[in-house]
Design a protein around this motif. Structure first.
Motif, PDB file in Angstrom:
ATOM      1  N   LEU A 165     -13.044 -35.952 -70.088  1.00 40.84           N
ATOM      2  CA  LEU A 165     -12.112 -34.270 -70.629  1.00 40.84           C
ATOM      3  C   LEU A 165     -11.031 -34.353 -68.858  1.00 40.84           C
ATOM      4  N   VAL A 166      -9.858 -33.646 -69.594  1.00 45.74           N
ATOM      5  CA  VAL A 166      -8.681 -34.033 -69.168  1.00 45.74           C
ATOM      6  C   VAL A 166      -8.079 -32.010 -69.003  1.00 45.74           C
ATOM      7  N   THR A 167      -7.914 -32.199 -67.931  1.00 48.98           N
ATOM      8  CA  THR A 167      -7.612 -30.402 -68.139  1.00 48.98           C
ATOM      9  C   THR A 167      -6.970 -29.991 -66.280  1.00 48.98           C
ATOM     10  N   ARG A 168      -5.490 -29.384 -66.579  1.00 52.66           N
ATOM     11  CA  ARG A 168      -5.209 -28.778 -64.869  1.00 52.66           C
ATOM     12  C   ARG A 168      -4.792 -29.803 -64.092  1.00 52.66           C
ATOM     13  N   GLY A 169      -4.187 -31.464 -64.929  1.00 52.53           N
ATOM     14  CA  GLY A 169      -4.279 -32.033 -63.701  1.00 52.53           C
ATOM     15  C   GLY A 169      -4.996 -32.716 -63.041  1.00 52.53           C
TER      16      GLY A 169
END
Length: 281
Positions: A165-169
């Protein structure tokens, strides 16, 4: 109640005592929360429920990074929320669910059998039908009810349909890029080499390439592995990639310091034996 540490805006991490397993909670401004890999023991999962309630959040969805038993557990308190996983991961678990449940029951008794591995194919925000194949290696938007700004990268390292998961840096990497575990290859469910992929080392290298691209494209500054310490800053993240690539260059001859742990050393020995058998088979 489990301790939650904020590592970025709306991204919180809880690290368990068992196997230093990490749970991630992503929260929108309205309190809608996505829970990634909620924990191992029933007490840990219950403690997470209490922590989420104490913050006033509401769990709208879950995410399982891969189909190993310690990543497909859940709480009855969140039973109605969908728990997303890659279609390949769901298929892999369906073919091995009884063995997985037996391991869960032996190591972390008390979980609800009806909730074990009850996963839903990923919803995507690009208009693809629910359960459509997710492209390997490229960040794909995760649609509602997940919080805004979530993307997933799927690959086949460590287990079929493993996702990050990639989110908000933040990159939530699942069971990769750990400071306490060497790369653990997919050597078949339960170590059944007959059901292992053709080239698990190549699969792992391809996954590292995909995750490194995601770090660059999505401006990632925080890495959360499935087990071990959070890496903060590009330099620390780059070291994780370098360490895993160094191990993969020669697992048989590796002197990786992570092998000092007895359990990791045992897993390493098993996969070296698997690779030797493939080379001579």
């Amino acid at each position: 109640m489990r301790e939650l540490r904020q590592v970025a805006t709306g991204v919180w991490v809880a690290t368990a005592q068992v196997w230093t397993s990490n749970t991630v909670v992503v929260v929108d401004d309205d309190g809608a929360a996505l829970v990634v890999d909620p924990g191992i023991t029933r007490a840990e999962v219950d403690g997470l429920v209490a922590a989420v309630e104490a913050h006033g959040w509401r769990v709208v969805a879950g995410l399982s990074t891969h189909p190993h038993w310690d990543h497909v557990l859940w709480s009855p308190a969140w039973g109605a929320a969908p728990r997303f996983a890659a279609p390949r991961a769901i298929a892999a678990l369906a073919g091995d669910v009884e063995r997985g449940w037996a391991e869960a029951s032996a190591t972390a008794p008390g979980h609800d059998r009806a909730l074990f591995g009850a996963l839903t194919p990923l919803p995507t925000a690009d208009g693809a039908p629910l359960g459509s194949p997710v492209p390997l290696g490229s960040p794909v938007p995760l649609g509602p009810p997940a919080p805004r700004g979530c993307r997933v990268v799927t690959h086949d390292a460590h287990a079929p349909g493993h996702l990050a998961l990639v989110t908000r840096g933040v990159l939530v990497a699942g069971d990769m890029l750990s400071d306490v575990e060497v790369p653990l290859l997919d050597v078949g469910p339960g170590g059944d080499g007959a059901r292992a992929p053709r080239d698990p080392v190549a699969d792992y290298r391809a996954a590292l390439d995909a995750l490194e691209r995601a770090v660059e494209e999505c401006e990632v500054d925080v890495l959360v592995p499935g087990h071990g310490a959070v890496a903060v800053g590009r330099e620390a993240i780059a070291r994780r990639f370098a360490d895993d690539r160094a191990y993969l260059r020669d697992p048989d001859g590796s002197r990786d310091p992570r092998l000092a742990d007895a359990w990791v050393a045992g897993e390493h020995a098993a996969q070296v034996a698997f690779l030797r058998s493939r080379a001579t088979g």
